[in-house]
Scaffold this active site. Structure first.
Site, mmCIF file in Angstrom:
data_model
loop_
_atom_site.group_PDB
_atom_site.id
_atom_site.type_symbol
_atom_site.label_atom_id
_atom_site.label_comp_id
_atom_site.label_asym_id
_atom_site.label_seq_id
_atom_site.Cartn_x
_atom_site.Cartn_y
_atom_site.Cartn_z
ATOM 1 N NE ARG A 1 14.688 -2.017 7.924
ATOM 2 C CZ ARG A 1 14.610 -0.722 7.678
ATOM 3 N NH1 ARG A 1 15.047 0.146 8.550
ATOM 4 N NH2 ARG A 1 14.109 -0.292 6.545
ATOM 5 C CE1 TYR B 1 11.256 3.466 11.206
ATOM 6 C CE2 TYR B 1 11.177 1.732 9.536
ATOM 7 C CZ TYR B 1 11.017 3.061 9.898
ATOM 8 O OH TYR B 1 10.611 3.978 8.984
ATOM 9 C CE1 TYR B 2 9.398 -1.010 7.525
ATOM 10 C CE2 TYR B 2 11.232 -2.493 7.966
ATOM 11 C CZ TYR B 2 10.642 -1.519 7.186
ATOM 12 O OH TYR B 2 11.280 -1.038 6.075
ATOM 13 N NE ARG B 3 6.208 -6.341 16.380
ATOM 14 C CZ ARG B 3 6.074 -6.884 17.584
ATOM 15 N NH1 ARG B 3 5.578 -6.192 18.577
ATOM 16 N NH2 ARG B 3 6.447 -8.127 17.787
#
Lengths: 450, 311
Positions: A160, A163-165
């Protein structure tokens, strides 16, 4: 399937350079059974698979390679991969290529033979044939970089976090999940060796204490609604002395109703309950496997719906998921995450629809009177057919009892959700504690026999 | 007045899993289960020896079997969705005799029934359609295609004279079709819960139907009126079969109990427990020189044979 939702990113999940019909390789978290997929599985199983060598020592890349894969080894390999790309750029090559191995889209067909099907090879190229290819290449390179960074700094990242990078680049979570798994598969190592974990999904509660190496401790009864399943490190010590049984529950709602019941005071003091909210994640499975390895005398039970998905979920806990088969490769210091001793607690067909008014059988009588028995959907029936076809529920599979229950469901065209047990006098939790007693006596009997 | 039936013989572990279907011939009985094999046992000898096994017939398991009363023909239906036809040679060996070749998918065929002469095969389906195929003609063409309201056809029967097809559905509907005209003859009311078995009496005057309502309804085939309700089963009724003379009806339930009903008095005259697992199938054996016999098969993987007590 979500073919209509942001097609742009969905295409990232398609295999490059495949002449297969569109959508046949869409990554889906739980195995949806489309005819296409089944056909594709069949075609794949009948094609000779050529395996590109990526391992240095030149062994054919079966999962049984016995090299020692540690952190330095993984870092070395990722650096080699990145270096070859940089060299390609320096040499002004027209096409840059990364070879990956994947298990996404594999069927459960060969599970029964005890062998893991070989992964398929895919090529990811830049600039490739179109913008999608180029973007896919960028995604893989970026993920390799992130993993490399984690390993160098020795920090653990969740999928997760990753992904948020770059949410704009990855588009959606499954893109990250899939390529991280593919990279692990390519290197032939479990994902944990990449310092990447799944986002914690499971909840656990019960009378255990996890004493961390740094002197802190995690208590299983500290939160009234359970705690996130912890990752157990080598330096941690687990105190399970008060735990007599472990119950894995398919549904979060049921997990919560167990914890909120007045009987939980008694139950929680002697056991451990866990839910991974549907199909289990690796963190939950690894936690359970750790318990099974260190405390083999504690019985482990599964409470799932009596429907094809419930049996499939139980199968994932017990036998693993093939898409992530590289996680199960038993290595010296990275044990698999299967739970061969997991027992089926319920719901089973003998818990339903019996004669009302039979003396001494009030439990089943009450169930028969409830309306919680539902009809199978077309999807349920199709799924059951596919499960009967091969794998552990096949004719010569290792789970004849599961096969029989699938067939009984099809015969009667009914399924039963575990919520039906709440309709019993005393509710689900009192049924649970009675059943646990029954199971305990049964295993005590077994011990006397052997 | 009650009757006495004695256990004659039990083939324990006749199959490795639930026995879903039994189908008798004059001298033998075919049985099928969750495995892929059909077994054929001799019913003329005291120990019911195994005569033949048809192996690997339906890999996902077999849910229905039917035999023709007056011809050496049988049919089997598997979970994978195929229907195979079988013929018995002069030497008593069963051989494959083709299959229904319309592009069937799993669920297109569920329950099956053969006419007495073995020339017609009736099938129900998940989508409620009832089809009849002509097995005697080249290519085994479909000759009747009855539409219903789309509820799962859980059971089907052909009358002994071949004239009528009856079907029972998950929504409680029961239909009787006239095979000569291809028309719906009756839509029978009375049961609201899933109907899991329908059976014409030997003379085609009565139709018995039962299922989750636990009672057995008897209908007059000519008028379509319900003439009786046989109550007594504690579990869902899964199987029904008329004796050769039409005097008795045999029923089997999900709770493992079998009952024998005298039609004249509408009374249950005997109850037998075949374990506590579902009793999927209960069949009379065609009357031979011996006294009346029946066979039970179900969730305990066994086949048990009973005969009427003498005297």
């Amino acid at each position: 399937m979500d073919a209509d939702a942001d097609t742009d990113t969905d295409e990232l999940l398609l295999e490059p350079s495949q002449s297969s019909p569109p959508n046949s390789h869409l990554w889906v978290p739980s195995e949806q059974d489309s005819e296409d997929e089944i056909l594709q599985d069949y075609l794949e199983d009948n094609q000779p698979t050529s395996i590109t060598e990526l391992d240095e020592d030149g062994e054919s890349s079966q999962e049984s390679v016995t090299l020692v894969s540690d952190r330095d080894w993984v870092i070395g390999h990722i650096e080699d991969l990145l270096e070859s790309i940089v060299n390609g750029l320096l040499a002004e090559n027209e096409q840059l290529t990364i070879n990956l191995k994947t298990r996404s889209g594999l069927s459960r067909r060969q599970q029964d033979a005890g062998t893991i099907p070989p992964p398929r090879n895919i090529e990811i190229s830049y600039p490739g044939n179109n913008a999608q290819d180029a973007r896919r290449f960028t995604v893989v390179v970026r993920i390799l970089e992130l993993i490399h960074g984690c390993l160098i700094d020795d920090v653990v990242m969740t999928k997760r976090d990753m992904y948020y990078r770059h949410p704009d680049l990855f588009g959606k979570q499954p893109v990250v999940d899939r390529y991280v798994d593919d990279i692990a598969c390519t290197l032939g190592v479990p994902r944990s060796l990449l310092n990447v974990t799944a986002a914690a999904k499971g909840l656990v509660a019960g009378s255990f204490v996890l004493n961390r190496g740094d002197g802190t401790s995690v208590r299983g009864l500290s939160e009234p609604e359970g705690i996130l399943v912890p990752t157990i490190q080598a330096s941690d010590a687990l105190d399970m002395s008060a735990v007599h049984w472990i119950l894995v529950i398919e549904k979060e709602a049921t997990f919560r109703s167990v914890l909120s019941s007045p009987l939980w005071k008694v139950l929680g003091a002697q056991g451990l309950v866990l839910t991974a909210k549907g199909y289990p994640d690796i963190v939950s499975r690894r936690f359970l496997r750790h318990l099974a390895d260190d405390f083999p005398h504690i019985s482990m039970y599964a409470l799932v719906d009596l429907d094809p998905d419930g049996i499939h979920i139980m199968s994932t806990y017990k036998h693993g998921s093939l898409r992530l088969a590289h996680e199960d490769v038993a290595r010296r210091d990275t044990p698999g995450v299967n739970l061969p001793n997991l027992q089926w607690f319920g719901v089973q067909s003998h818990h339903i629809a019996r004669a009302p008014g039979n003396e001494g059988d009030t439990t089943t009588a009450a169930l028969a009177a409830t309306e919680g028995v539902m009809r199978l959907t077309a999807r349920d029936r199709k799924k059951a057919h596919h499960m009967l076809e091969w794998g552990v529920c096949g004719e010569h599979g290792s789970e004849p009892g599961w096969r029989a229950e699938l067939q009984r469901m099809l015969m009667l065209n009914v399924k039963v959700e575990m919520q039906i047990l709440d309709e019993l006098p005393g509710g689900l939790v009192s049924w649970l504690s009675n059943q646990l007693e029954v199971m305990r006596c049964r295993s005590a009997d077994d011990e006397m026999l052997f | 007045m009650s009757k006495q039936y004695l256990t004659l013989h039990t083939l324990s572990d006749a199959h490795p899993s639930d026995v879903f279907a039994l189908a008798p011939t004059t001298k033998s009985i075919l049985s099928a289960s969750g495995s892929s094999t059909i077994h054929i046992h001799d019913t003329t000898q005291a120990d019911f020896p195994l005569l033949q096994s048809l192996e690997g017939v339906h890999p996902l398991g077999i849910h229905h079997l039917a035999t023709a009363r007056e011809a050496r023909r049988a049919a089997s239906a598997g979970f994978e969705g195929r229907v195979k036809i079988w013929s018995e040679g002069e030497d008593g060996t069963w051989k494959a005799d083709g299959e229904i070749s319309d592009q069937l998918k799993a669920g297109d065929v569920w329950a099956i029934a053969l006419s007495a002469d073995g020339k017609y095969l009736a099938c129900s389906s998940i989508n409620g359609k009832i089809n009849v195929w002509s097995l005697a003609e080249e290519g085994k063409p479909k000759i009747r295609d009855y539409e219903t309201k789309g509820s799962f056809g859980m059971c089907v029967d052909l009358s002994r004279d071949g004239r009528f097809t009856a079907s029972g559905h998950e929504n409680g509907s029961i239909y009787v079709f006239d095979n000569d005209t291809g028309r719906l003859t009756h839509s029978l009311a009375g049961l609201v819960k899933p109907v899991r078995s329908v059976a014409f009496s030997p003379s085609t005057t009565l139709l018995a139907a039962a299922g989750d309502s636990r009672t057995i309804a008897l209908y007059d085939v000519k008028s379509g009126e319900q003439i009786a309700n046989l109550a007594g089963h504690g579990g869902w009724v899964l199987t029904l079969d008329w004796s050769d003379t039409g005097e008795y009806l045999l029923s089997g339930s999900h709770d493992g109990k079998a009952k024998i009903w005298r039609i004249e008095t509408r009374q249950c005259v005997a109850t037998h427990a075949h374990g506590d697992k579902p009793l999927w199938t209960a069949k009379w054996l065609p009357k031979s020189t011996r006294s009346e016999m029946f066979a039970l098969g179900g969730g305990n993987n066994a086949i048990s044979f009973y005969r009427e007590a003498a005297g």
